[in-house]
Write a protein that holds these residues in place. Structure first.
Motif, PDB file in Angstrom:
ATOM      1  N   GLU A  46       0.827  -1.212   0.000  1.00  0.00           N
ATOM      2  CA  GLU A  46       0.000   0.000   0.000  1.00  0.00           C
ATOM      3  C   GLU A  46       0.863   1.265   0.000  1.00  0.00           C
ATOM      4  O   GLU A  46       0.542   2.245  -0.671  1.00  0.00           O
ATOM      5  N   TYR A  83       1.160   6.295  -7.181  1.00  0.00           N
ATOM      6  CA  TYR A  83      -0.020   7.034  -7.631  1.00  0.00           C
ATOM      7  C   TYR A  83       0.241   8.541  -7.641  1.00  0.00           C
ATOM      8  O   TYR A  83      -0.170   9.245  -8.559  1.00  0.00           O
ATOM      9  N   HIS A  84       0.956   9.028  -6.623  1.00  0.00           N
ATOM     10  CA  HIS A  84       1.234  10.467  -6.522  1.00  0.00           C
ATOM     11  C   HIS A  84       2.463  10.893  -7.331  1.00  0.00           C
ATOM     12  O   HIS A  84       2.808  12.081  -7.344  1.00  0.00           O
ATOM     13  N   ASN A  97       0.661   3.785  -3.156  1.00  0.00           N
ATOM     14  CA  ASN A  97       0.243   5.161  -2.906  1.00  0.00           C
ATOM     15  C   ASN A  97       1.292   6.147  -3.407  1.00  0.00           C
ATOM     16  O   ASN A  97       0.956   7.182  -4.004  1.00  0.00           O
TER      17      ASN A  97
END
Length: 287
Positions: free
Chosen positions: A191, A198-199, A195
């Protein structure tokens, strides 16, 4: 019947084969077979039948195995009670530890601990943090990664920053497109990486993701130029002078894996547990 005989029965039931049990407890296969015959003769009952895949307890065997479990648990409780009142620190210390910590840090810690307290018997289980969390009540102390255990006393031992490594540079003004090599870990690790990716879609674009079983395999694949890899500092500091890497950060904050020491309330009253907790909390893990 000795306590070792009851422990052997439980180990045979857990592993499922005579050969596997013999390998695990470091005695010969014929010796295990002979001890099992002795135990069955003692009770006058067949305890296991052999199938093509594993040993299966007979109905009588299930009753004997439950008795063996109770005997071993009572023996452990007795040793722990005696260790509370004895002058020397002794008894059993059961530890469940994240695989990474057990490989990287635990050998040195346990080496010093057992040298200082030779009468303490160490019962160690290693594995993925999620599995340890599920069975945490079985152990005196748990050393886990990711999120802390609820309803326990939890001490944050250290933060382990994450870095992305590759054999190729990380460009400043264009998207880096490379395969991503991942290693098997608990969900919290994946995770964190997902995450961060994704950013940072404008900087990093994994072409595909391959998953390997061990973190060391992941490192070796990266070093051979097969793709990028996200690695914690605890296992990658030696790579930093040789391979291009970037720290994982979000909003100016370092993305890191937390390592926790968790134990149930009251368990630290056991002297061997209290001493081990002190050994862990006095350790400098990362510099």
């Amino acid at each position: 019947m000795k306590i070792d005989d009851y422990e052997l029965l439980l180990k045979l039931n857990e592993v499922g084969t005579i050969r596997g049990t013999a390998k695990l407890i470091l005695i010969s296969q014929p010796a295990v077979t002979q001890r099992l015959k002795f135990i069955e003769a003692h009770f006058g009952e067949m305890i296991f039948i052999r199938t093509s895949k594993r040993l299966m307890p007979t109905p009588s065997g299930e009753i004997i195995l439950e008795h063996a479990k109770q005997v071993v648990e009572r023996e452990r409780e007795l040793k722990n009670k005696l260790s509370e009142t004895g002058k020397d620190i002794q008894g059993t210390l059961s530890i469940a530890c994240s695989s990474l910590i057990s490989q990287r840090f635990l050998p040195a810690i346990l080496g010093e601990f057992t040298a200082a307290h030779p009468k303490v018997a160490i019962d160690l289980v290693t594995g993925i943090s999620e599995d340890i969390k599920r069975d945490h009540k079985k152990y005196h102390v748990c050393i886990i990664r990711g999120e802390k255990l609820k309803e326990t006393t939890s001490i944050r031992l250290f933060d382990d920053p994450l870095y992305m490594f590759d054999t190729e540079p990380f460009p400043d003004n264009k998207i880096k497109e490379r395969p991503l090599i991942s290693f098997k870990s608990d969900d919290s690790m994946h995770e964190l990486v997902d995450n961060w990716l994704y950013h940072h879609q404008d900087q990093i674009k994994p072409l595909k993701t391959m998953t390997v079983d061990q973190i060391e395999t992941c490192k070796q694949f990266m070093k051979q130029g097969i793709g990028m890899a996200v690695l914690p500092k605890s296992v990658s500091s030696s790579l930093m002078d040789t391979y291009p890497h970037i720290p994982l950060e979000l909003d100016g904050e370092v993305v890191a894996r937390y390592t926790w020491l968790s134990y149930q309330e009251g368990i630290s009253k056991l002297p061997q547990v209290d001493e081990f907790i002190a050994a862990l909390t006095n350790t400098t893990f990362l510099t």
